[in-house]
Design a protein around this motif. Structure first.
Motif, PDB file in Angstrom:
ATOM      1  N   TRP A   1       1.959   1.324  -8.083  1.00 50.32           N
ATOM      2  CA  TRP A   1       3.139   0.454  -7.978  1.00 50.32           C
ATOM      3  C   TRP A   1       2.901  -0.704  -7.013  1.00 50.32           C
ATOM      4  CZ3 TRP A   1       6.455  -0.732  -3.865  1.00 50.32           C
ATOM      5  CH2 TRP A   1       7.630  -1.396  -4.228  1.00 50.32           C
ATOM      6  N   SER A   2       2.355  -0.386  -5.858  1.00 51.26           N
ATOM      7  CA  SER A   2       2.223  -1.439  -4.849  1.00 51.26           C
ATOM      8  C   SER A   2       1.092  -2.415  -5.163  1.00 51.26           C
ATOM      9  CB  SER A   2       1.997  -0.818  -3.468  1.00 51.26           C
ATOM     10  OG  SER A   2       0.768  -0.143  -3.438  1.00 51.26           O
ATOM     11  N   GLU A   3       0.360  -2.152  -6.229  1.00 50.95           N
ATOM     12  CA  GLU A   3      -0.774  -3.024  -6.568  1.00 50.95           C
ATOM     13  C   GLU A   3      -0.502  -3.873  -7.806  1.00 50.95           C
ATOM     14  OE1 GLU A   3      -3.938  -3.154  -5.166  1.00 50.95           O
ATOM     15  OE2 GLU A   3      -3.299  -1.851  -3.533  1.00 50.95           O
TER      16      GLU A   3
ATOM     17  N   GLU B   1       0.806  -1.223   0.000  1.00 46.63           N
ATOM     18  CA  GLU B   1       0.000   0.000   0.000  1.00 46.63           C
ATOM     19  C   GLU B   1       0.833   1.265   0.000  1.00 46.63           C
ATOM     20  OE1 GLU B   1      -3.090  -0.326   2.970  1.00 46.63           O
ATOM     21  OE2 GLU B   1      -3.459  -2.348   2.235  1.00 46.63           O
ATOM     22  N   ARG B   2       2.041   1.179  -0.538  1.00 43.11           N
ATOM     23  CA  ARG B   2       2.829   2.405  -0.722  1.00 43.11           C
ATOM     24  C   ARG B   2       2.051   3.301  -1.687  1.00 43.11           C
ATOM     25  NH1 ARG B   2       7.780   4.591  -0.158  1.00 43.11           N
ATOM     26  NH2 ARG B   2       8.344   2.960   1.318  1.00 43.11           N
ATOM     27  N   PRO B   3       1.778   4.524  -1.306  1.00 42.99           N
ATOM     28  CA  PRO B   3       0.905   5.358  -2.139  1.00 42.99           C
ATOM     29  C   PRO B   3       1.446   5.573  -3.548  1.00 42.99           C
ATOM     30  CG  PRO B   3       1.257   6.366  -0.002  1.00 42.99           C
ATOM     31  CD  PRO B   3       2.181   5.194  -0.072  1.00 42.99           C
ATOM     32  N   GLU B   4       2.733   5.806  -3.685  1.00 41.95           N
ATOM     33  CA  GLU B   4       3.279   6.024  -5.028  1.00 41.95           C
ATOM     34  C   GLU B   4       4.741   5.659  -5.025  1.00 41.95           C
ATOM     35  OE1 GLU B   4       2.753   9.911  -6.952  1.00 41.95           O
ATOM     36  OE2 GLU B   4       4.615   9.438  -8.011  1.00 41.95           O
TER      37      GLU B   4
END
Ligand SMILES: Nc1ncnc2c1ncn2[C@@H]1O[C@H](COP(=O)(O)OP(=O)(O)OP(=O)(O)O)[C@@H](O)[C@H]1O
Length: 749
Positions: free
Chosen positions: A655-657, A645-648
């Motif tokens: 990225w984290s998805e 769940e790193r925002p960006e």
């Protein structure tokens, strides 16, 4: 969402170009599990992983414009609905196999005559196809896939253990790896071995063959829209190529790169060289050589139950926890303590303040505080001498000398300063902090209340062991103290100084049977103007040492007074060996004494103390081994935290998805977010620990990860997930390093 349990009735192969497999260090087995809605309840496997459901479970490419978690679209009409949306399209079974066994059994696709329509099967058309052979539309799709393809030698012929759904026909999905990206873009023309499994990561094959596979396997049960849904779940993005993944070029620059591990093939994939043009390259993670810390059998560690210096394991852990808790305590409000002084903050008094009964240190009152140093964030002890006026700067010279003395029997001195922060002129000397330490007086001499619970100011942990303490100190404890104190005195005396603090209220017990002389150096500053001969002061030290022995033997503060000496000598004779008596008498005598002579007298005890000390190191090492596991798992949890769940990152909000991170996300769900059959959270710490241990070890055991919308699932090994985490974390590391060196971490080249 359909909550009916699905019945997994088929696994569908997804093919990949064969050559791609040679470069990849990891693989994922992807299933498209085709379920018949409402037909049958799911097996235990599905129930364990997620809420079962009925629908086609598959892995497909997402539309880059759509979020990975976009709500599902309405599926197109299904078979049997009367619509025949494909009947003017050529049946792919014919393309692949030359015939369709469903041709006369309801297949609604076009079945042209072989001579007129069917193209010659190429070597790669048997499930795999080279990039050159693909239609032009395949190219952008290929670029959208993050992963290179890889076919392990054994995976095709050997069902994976621990994966009930895995069959030799299972398709292989390969997460993106630095080395593999370039490979995925390469072409591949060689035909695969007959029993090979193929990579979903080979974009063109997967994305184009998926409808065909479904045709050939299930008579067109699945529809194109459903396929798109699956892609959204999987979270691939076409824009991924815009991010210049530097890992492909400079893997060996990584601080974790270990050239030795180029030869490391722990799971046997290397045995079949035909599948590995190059051996897999591992980025060495810290501690990746650990599996489960091997521990020495407890019966080989003498006295694991209780040693002289180390309490039993459970007690030791509790004592350490209590110390940790004490070290983080804060003072009650309203004490009027300064917020900050000379870089120290969060002051907590370790004894009652403003007590009129307080003893004086020479002519001054003193108070002990614990405070946090703002520079290193660590706790220290501040001993404040109230109303002290510094007359000469040179009075601080002894502080310099004492700060150089490092000895296990002396509380280390850090620095000293004067301050007006307490609204007076105070001298503050800073020492090492030993949480929950007690003075010898508190530990052995102070009369014990009869109640179980003792009320002690700022020390609720202090007195747990006092209850067990007998009034008469055991002789081995006494000798241990004697040896430790004698050793500390020796250290100070041989440097030409005197201790001047051998007192039951200034020697502290810091752990089981461990004592240290505290508050050293203060008297030297306070009495700087009345300097005395060092050898005289050293004689005073030895006399104080003798008195201390009498006090400890009799639990009486006035045992060493002139008038009480006969009684004290009698008591020592009764309770302790002659050696104790001889030593105490020697120290209290008027003859010239030396610490060397004292050590000579106690040399037999020194050996015993030495043995106990070595045993303590063995014990502590043994205890530490068990704690290594915690460090490994904590490190893993931290990596999850950095990635999930790193925002960006890399100018990519998703990225984290996407890519490898999507697998990490699913794995986190698998570890932490499982639910039982009633939909309640499963909070099984054992499951978490087992999963994390396997992850850290990178085992080949496989698990099934299910997307949150339950529309797709992946069968991956712990080793795969470990590689995904290593890659993702390494990406973050590289970006950090690049930004520190002034490079744009996301720029090409
Ligand atoms: N370095 C240290 N680390 C942890 N606690 C300490 C340290 N030095 C002293 N203490 C604790 O601070 C408290 C007060 O210490 P102090 O030396 O003032 O003892 P005291 O019995 O109050 O002596 P006095 O009556 O002479 O002031 C004691 O409980 C002692 O254990």
């Amino acid at each position: 969402m359909n909550s009916t349990r699905g019945f997994v009735n088929r696994c569908v192969l997804v093919f990949a170009p064969r050559d791609d497999r040679t470069q990849c260090s990891t693989k994922l087995l992807a299933f498209r599990l085709v379920a018949s809605a409402g037909q049958q309840t799911a097996g235990a496997v599905m129930a364990f992983f997620s809420r079962p459901q009925s629908a086609a479970v598959k892995i497909v490419k997402p539309n880059s414009d759509e979020g990975a978690l976009r709500p599902k679209q309405t599926p197109p009409p299904r078979k049997g609905s009367g619509e025949t949306p494909y009947n003017n399209r050529q049946c792919r079974n014919v393309v692949i196999y030359g015939h369709c066994k469903f041709q006369d059994k309801g297949c609604t696709y076009l079945h042209p005559t072989q001579t007129a329509e069917v193209p010659e099967p190429t070597p790669s058309s048997h499930g795999t196809r080279s990039k050159q052979q693909e239609p032009p539309t395949a190219s952008p799709l290929a670029q959208a896939i993050n992963a290179p393809a890889f076919v392990p030698p054994r995976a095709a012929s050997r069902p994976a253990e621990g994966s009930p759904s895995l069959t030799p026909q299972a398709a292989v999905f390969v997460p993106k790896t630095p080395a593999g990206i370039a490979v995925a873009r390469n072409t591949a023309a060689s035909p695969p071995p007959a029993d090979s499994v193929h990579s979903i990561a080979a974009a063109s094959s997967i994305l184009r063959t998926e409808p065909e596979d479904r045709q050939q396997e299930n008579g067109h049960e699945l529809q194109p829209d459903a396929e798109q849904n699956g892609h959204q779940e999987y979270g691939y993005q076409t824009g991924y190529e815009d991010y210049n993944y530097q890992g492909a070029q400079d893997v060996t620059d990584s601080p974790y790169f270990d050239p030795n591990q180029l030869e490391y093939h722990p799971h046997g994939y290397d045995h079949d060289a035909s599948y590995f043009a190059h051996p897999p390259m591992f980025l060495r993670q810290p501690l990746n050589y650990l599996l489960y810390t091997p521990s020495m059998p407890s019966q080989l560690i003498r006295n694991t139950i209780n040693t002289h210096f180390v309490p039993p394991s459970n007690d030791l852990r509790q004592i350490l926890q209590e110390r940790s808790e004490t070290a983080r305590g804060v003072a009650p409000a309203g004490l009027g303590l300064p917020e900050e002084l000379q870089g120290y903050h969060t002051l907590v008094p370790l004894e009652p303040t403003g007590n009129a009964e307080r003893r004086k240190m020479v002519n001054w009152h003193s108070t002990v505080y614990r405070a946090i140093n703002a520079t290193d964030g660590l706790p220290y002890v501040l001993r404040r001498v109230e109303n002290y006026r510094l007359m000469h700067q040179a009075a601080f010279a002894p502080i310099e000398l004492w700060s150089q003395i490092q000895h296990p029997g002396v509380v280390a001195l850090k620095e000293a300063f004067t301050t007006k922060s307490f609204n007076d002129s105070s001298l503050v000397v800073v020492y090492a902090y030993h949480p929950n330490a007690k003075t010898l007086y508190e530990a052995h001499v102070k009369p014990k209340p009869q109640t179980q619970q003792q009320t002690v100011f700022y020390g609720r942990h202090h007195h747990r062991h006092q209850q067990q303490q007998t009034q008469v100190m055991p002789e081995n404890t006494l000798w241990s103290y004697i040896v430790q104190i004698a050793s500390a005195i020796k250290k100070v005396h041989e440097r030409g100084q005197a201790v001047r603090m051998i007192d039951v209220s200034k020697i502290i017990v810091t752990s089981q049977n461990r004592v240290r002389i505290g508050s050293c150096g203060i008297i030297d500053v306070l009495l700087y103007d009345t300097q005395q001969d060092a050898s005289f002061l050293q004689q005073e030290d030895l006399l104080a040492f003798g008195r201390l022995i009498y006090i400890l033997c009799t639990n009486n503060l006035s045992a060493a007074n002139q008038q009480n000496m006969p009684k004290s000598i009698d008591a020592v004779k009764r309770l302790y060996s002659a050696d104790v008596q001889t030593l105490a008498l020697y120290l209290c005598s008027k003859m010239h004494k030396s610490i060397e002579h004292v050590l000579e007298m106690v040399k037999g005890r020194i050996l015993a103390e030495h043995d106990e000390a070595l045993m303590a190191t063995d014990r502590l090492e043994y205890e530490l081994l068990g704690e290594l596991e915690n460090a490994r798992l904590f490190r893993l949890i931290c990596k999850f935290g950095f990635i999930n769940e790193r925002p960006e990152f890399a100018r990519d909000a998703r990225w984290s998805e996407t890519g490898d991170r999507y697998i990490i996300k699913l794995f986190r769900d698998y570890v932490f977010h499982q639910i039982d059959e009633h939909g309640n959270p499963v909070l099984d710490l054992g499951h978490v620990l087992t999963c994390l241990n396997k992850l850290d070890a990178g085992t080949d055991e496989k698990m099934m990860l299910v997307a949150r919308d339950e529309q797709s699932c992946l069968v991956v090994s712990y080793k795969d997930v470990k590689t995904c985490i290593a890659n993702a974390f390494d990406e973050l590391m590289r970006a950090t390093t690049a930004s520190q060196t002034g490079k744009d971490p996301y720029s090409r080249g």
